[in-house]
Design a protein around this motif. Structure first.
Motif, PDB file in Angstrom:
ATOM      1  N   HIS A  26       6.640  -2.878  -9.857  1.00 10.81           N
ATOM      2  CA  HIS A  26       6.657  -1.909 -10.958  1.00 10.81           C
ATOM      3  C   HIS A  26       5.936  -0.621 -10.552  1.00 10.81           C
ATOM      4  O   HIS A  26       6.401   0.488 -10.837  1.00 10.81           O
ATOM      5  CB  HIS A  26       6.014  -2.532 -12.199  1.00 10.81           C
ATOM      6  CG  HIS A  26       6.102  -1.672 -13.423  1.00 10.81           C
ATOM      7  ND1 HIS A  26       7.299  -1.337 -14.005  1.00 10.81           N
ATOM      8  CD2 HIS A  26       5.131  -1.081 -14.156  1.00 10.81           C
ATOM      9  CE1 HIS A  26       7.070  -0.560 -15.058  1.00 10.81           C
ATOM     10  NE2 HIS A  26       5.758  -0.398 -15.173  1.00 10.81           N
ATOM     11  N   GLY A  27       4.811  -0.758  -9.876  1.00 15.38           N
ATOM     12  CA  GLY A  27       4.069   0.400  -9.396  1.00 15.38           C
ATOM     13  C   GLY A  27       4.859   1.202  -8.379  1.00 15.38           C
ATOM     14  O   GLY A  27       4.827   2.434  -8.376  1.00 15.38           O
ATOM     15  N   HIS A  28       5.575   0.506  -7.511  1.00 11.77           N
ATOM     16  CA  HIS A  28       6.410   1.178  -6.528  1.00 11.77           C
ATOM     17  C   HIS A  28       7.484   2.016  -7.228  1.00 11.77           C
ATOM     18  O   HIS A  28       7.756   3.151  -6.833  1.00 11.77           O
ATOM     19  CB  HIS A  28       7.035   0.145  -5.579  1.00 11.77           C
ATOM     20  CG  HIS A  28       7.774   0.746  -4.445  1.00 11.77           C
ATOM     21  ND1 HIS A  28       7.159   1.433  -3.424  1.00 11.77           N
ATOM     22  CD2 HIS A  28       9.105   0.761  -4.170  1.00 11.77           C
ATOM     23  CE1 HIS A  28       8.080   1.845  -2.572  1.00 11.77           C
ATOM     24  NE2 HIS A  28       9.257   1.462  -2.995  1.00 11.77           N
ATOM     25  N   THR A  29       8.068   1.473  -8.312  1.00 15.65           N
ATOM     26  CA  THR A  29       9.066   2.210  -9.088  1.00 15.65           C
ATOM     27  C   THR A  29       8.434   3.461  -9.723  1.00 15.65           C
ATOM     28  O   THR A  29       9.039   4.534  -9.720  1.00 15.65           O
ATOM     29  CB  THR A  29       9.685   1.307 -10.177  1.00 15.65           C
ATOM     30  OG1 THR A  29      10.293   0.193  -9.521  1.00 15.65           O
ATOM     31  CG2 THR A  29      10.705   2.040 -11.011  1.00 15.65           C
ATOM     32  N   LEU A  30       7.219   3.321 -10.251  1.00 18.49           N
ATOM     33  CA  LEU A  30       6.527   4.476 -10.822  1.00 18.49           C
ATOM     34  C   LEU A  30       6.286   5.538  -9.758  1.00 18.49           C
ATOM     35  O   LEU A  30       6.521   6.728  -9.979  1.00 18.49           O
ATOM     36  CB  LEU A  30       5.201   4.045 -11.440  1.00 18.49           C
ATOM     37  CG  LEU A  30       5.258   3.203 -12.706  1.00 18.49           C
ATOM     38  CD1 LEU A  30       3.858   2.686 -13.061  1.00 18.49           C
ATOM     39  CD2 LEU A  30       5.846   3.985 -13.861  1.00 18.49           C
ATOM     40  N   LEU A  31       5.823   5.108  -8.601  1.00 24.67           N
ATOM     41  CA  LEU A  31       5.537   6.038  -7.515  1.00 24.67           C
ATOM     42  C   LEU A  31       6.810   6.744  -7.052  1.00 24.67           C
ATOM     43  O   LEU A  31       6.800   7.949  -6.810  1.00 24.67           O
ATOM     44  CB  LEU A  31       4.868   5.290  -6.361  1.00 24.67           C
ATOM     45  CG  LEU A  31       4.150   6.112  -5.321  1.00 24.67           C
ATOM     46  CD1 LEU A  31       3.108   7.037  -5.942  1.00 24.67           C
ATOM     47  CD2 LEU A  31       3.504   5.193  -4.297  1.00 24.67           C
ATOM     48  N   GLU A  32       7.904   6.001  -6.955  1.00 22.40           N
ATOM     49  CA  GLU A  32       9.178   6.628  -6.590  1.00 22.40           C
ATOM     50  C   GLU A  32       9.585   7.672  -7.615  1.00 22.40           C
ATOM     51  O   GLU A  32      10.069   8.740  -7.262  1.00 22.40           O
ATOM     52  CB  GLU A  32      10.281   5.576  -6.470  1.00 22.40           C
ATOM     53  CG  GLU A  32      10.212   4.731  -5.213  1.00 22.40           C
ATOM     54  CD  GLU A  32      11.268   3.656  -5.161  1.00 22.40           C
ATOM     55  OE1 GLU A  32      11.931   3.373  -6.206  1.00 22.40           O
ATOM     56  OE2 GLU A  32      11.449   3.084  -4.089  1.00 22.40           O
ATOM     57  N   GLY A  33       9.365   7.377  -8.901  1.00 28.94           N
ATOM     58  CA  GLY A  33       9.684   8.339  -9.956  1.00 28.94           C
ATOM     59  C   GLY A  33       8.843   9.607  -9.838  1.00 28.94           C
ATOM     60  O   GLY A  33       9.348  10.710 -10.067  1.00 28.94           O
ATOM     61  N   LEU A  34       7.590   9.461  -9.481  1.00 26.82           N
ATOM     62  CA  LEU A  34       6.732  10.628  -9.302  1.00 26.82           C
ATOM     63  C   LEU A  34       7.112  11.442  -8.080  1.00 26.82           C
ATOM     64  O   LEU A  34       6.950  12.664  -8.063  1.00 26.82           O
ATOM     65  CB  LEU A  34       5.261  10.184  -9.179  1.00 26.82           C
ATOM     66  CG  LEU A  34       4.612   9.698 -10.456  1.00 26.82           C
ATOM     67  CD1 LEU A  34       3.274   9.029 -10.137  1.00 26.82           C
ATOM     68  CD2 LEU A  34       4.418  10.859 -11.432  1.00 26.82           C
TER      69      LEU A  34
ATOM     70  N   SER B 277       0.808  -1.205   0.000  1.00 24.19           N
ATOM     71  CA  SER B 277       0.000   0.000   0.000  1.00 24.19           C
ATOM     72  C   SER B 277       0.848   1.264   0.000  1.00 24.19           C
ATOM     73  O   SER B 277       0.404   2.290   0.469  1.00 24.19           O
ATOM     74  CB  SER B 277      -0.935  -0.005   1.216  1.00 24.19           C
ATOM     75  OG  SER B 277      -0.169  -0.026   2.402  1.00 24.19           O
ATOM     76  N   ALA B 278       2.067   1.188  -0.532  1.00 31.24           N
ATOM     77  CA  ALA B 278       2.887   2.390  -0.615  1.00 31.24           C
ATOM     78  C   ALA B 278       2.120   3.422  -1.412  1.00 31.24           C
ATOM     79  O   ALA B 278       1.552   3.115  -2.451  1.00 31.24           O
ATOM     80  CB  ALA B 278       4.215   2.066  -1.286  1.00 31.24           C
TER      81      ALA B 278
ATOM     82  N   ALA C  60      -3.229  -4.077 -10.270  1.00 30.46           N
ATOM     83  CA  ALA C  60      -2.788  -2.815 -10.872  1.00 30.46           C
ATOM     84  C   ALA C  60      -1.401  -2.473 -10.354  1.00 30.46           C
ATOM     85  O   ALA C  60      -1.096  -2.690  -9.178  1.00 30.46           O
ATOM     86  CB  ALA C  60      -3.759  -1.702 -10.524  1.00 30.46           C
ATOM     87  N   ASP C  61      -0.574  -1.939 -11.236  1.00 34.38           N
ATOM     88  CA  ASP C  61       0.717  -1.427 -10.782  1.00 34.38           C
ATOM     89  C   ASP C  61       0.505  -0.197  -9.920  1.00 34.38           C
ATOM     90  O   ASP C  61       1.108  -0.042  -8.863  1.00 34.38           O
ATOM     91  CB  ASP C  61       1.607  -1.078 -11.980  1.00 34.38           C
ATOM     92  CG  ASP C  61       1.961  -2.306 -12.791  1.00 34.38           C
ATOM     93  OD1 ASP C  61       2.435  -3.289 -12.204  1.00 34.38           O
ATOM     94  OD2 ASP C  61       1.745  -2.283 -14.017  1.00 34.38           O
ATOM     95  N   LEU C  62      -0.380   0.678 -10.400  1.00 37.97           N
ATOM     96  CA  LEU C  62      -0.642   1.929  -9.702  1.00 37.97           C
ATOM     97  C   LEU C  62      -2.139   2.182  -9.709  1.00 37.97           C
ATOM     98  O   LEU C  62      -2.785   2.073 -10.767  1.00 37.97           O
ATOM     99  CB  LEU C  62       0.095   3.069 -10.419  1.00 37.97           C
ATOM    100  CG  LEU C  62       0.187   4.412  -9.729  1.00 37.97           C
ATOM    101  CD1 LEU C  62       0.953   4.304  -8.411  1.00 37.97           C
ATOM    102  CD2 LEU C  62       0.885   5.412 -10.656  1.00 37.97           C
ATOM    103  N   ALA C  63      -2.700   2.466  -8.544  1.00 36.70           N
ATOM    104  CA  ALA C  63      -4.114   2.822  -8.432  1.00 36.70           C
ATOM    105  C   ALA C  63      -4.180   4.302  -8.073  1.00 36.70           C
ATOM    106  O   ALA C  63      -3.516   4.746  -7.132  1.00 36.70           O
ATOM    107  CB  ALA C  63      -4.808   1.986  -7.361  1.00 36.70           C
TER     108      ALA C  63
ATOM    109  N   ALA D 239       0.728   2.089  -4.860  1.00 37.04           N
ATOM    110  CA  ALA D 239       1.438   1.076  -5.648  1.00 37.04           C
ATOM    111  C   ALA D 239       1.113  -0.293  -5.074  1.00 37.04           C
ATOM    112  O   ALA D 239       1.140  -0.483  -3.861  1.00 37.04           O
ATOM    113  CB  ALA D 239       2.944   1.326  -5.588  1.00 37.04           C
ATOM    114  N   ALA D 240       0.807  -1.240  -5.954  1.00 34.16           N
ATOM    115  CA  ALA D 240       0.482  -2.594  -5.494  1.00 34.16           C
ATOM    116  C   ALA D 240       1.441  -3.640  -6.045  1.00 34.16           C
ATOM    117  O   ALA D 240       1.294  -4.815  -5.752  1.00 34.16           O
ATOM    118  CB  ALA D 240      -0.955  -2.950  -5.891  1.00 34.16           C
ATOM    119  N   THR D 241       2.390  -3.208  -6.864  1.00 30.33           N
ATOM    120  CA  THR D 241       3.383  -4.120  -7.427  1.00 30.33           C
ATOM    121  C   THR D 241       4.756  -3.452  -7.342  1.00 30.33           C
ATOM    122  O   THR D 241       4.858  -2.244  -7.094  1.00 30.33           O
ATOM    123  CB  THR D 241       3.085  -4.431  -8.914  1.00 30.33           C
ATOM    124  OG1 THR D 241       3.273  -3.231  -9.672  1.00 30.33           O
ATOM    125  CG2 THR D 241       1.683  -4.992  -9.117  1.00 30.33           C
TER     126      THR D 241
END
Length: 181
Positions: free
Chosen positions: A171-179, A27-28, A147-150, A167-169
């Motif tokens: 890959h999603g965590h990486t996207l969230l870190e980038g944002l 749930s990051a 979902a990678d990102l919700a 982020a739920a994956t």
């Protein structure tokens, strides 16, 4: 009987992390405030600039009028989609392409028949590379991969929105870190 009883998920969940390795937090997340449509467009541009966006599955949650389709339109423009961008409310999915990216925009608001997954080729779409965006994912939850990102959007008034990203994956965590960088 629900769709879940008829069909399994269309794409298997990735295996759990091996012992001794860190898994992405389930749930990051982060919370943002958009004070107008310009803020939504700026966020969409930041999201579009992330290298991992090209093969992500992003779900969009919120009430009618919260701004889900507006965010998708800004994201598609930021990714280079030309021409008319329409909501897939009646068609369930609208495909888009850029020279470097295949994109599918789903709107499951009217989705009710799990057989449509097979008939429309949704299983193949989710198994192929490309960006998948889904509004109203809860209507097809039994069939969707994680979902990678919700992105949860809440209208606070006529112009202001609160967006909660989770982020739920990995890959999603990486996207969230980038944002968040």
């Amino acid at each position: 009987m629900t769709a879940e009883h008829h069909h399994g998920q269309i794409v298997e969940s990735p295996p759990a992390a091996a012992a001794g390795t860190a898994a992405a937090p389930h749930s990051a997340g982060t919370e943002l405030r958009w004070h107008g449509e310009e803020d939504t467009a700026r966020f969409a541009a930041r999201l579009a600039a992330l290298p991992g966006i090209a093969d992500a599955f992003i779900t969009l949650h919120g009430d009618l009028g919260a701004g889900k389709t507006t965010l998708v339109r800004h994201l598609l423009r930021a990714l280079g989609v030309q021409g008319r961008i329409k909501s897939p409310t009646y068609a369930v999915v609208e495909p888009h392409e850029t020279p470097a990216l295949a994109i599918w925009h789903f709107d499951f608001y009217r989705f009710s028949d799990p057989r449509e997954w097979e008939d429309a080729g949704f299983r193949d779409i989710f198994a192929s590379p490309g960006l998948k965006l889904a509004e109203w994912p809860d209507k097809a939850a039994a069939l969707l991969p994680p979902a990678d990102l919700a992105i949860h959007i809440e209208a606070l008034d006529d112009t202001e929105r609160r967006a909660t990203l989770r982020a739920a994956t990995a890959h999603g965590h990486t996207l969230l870190e980038g944002l968040n960088a």
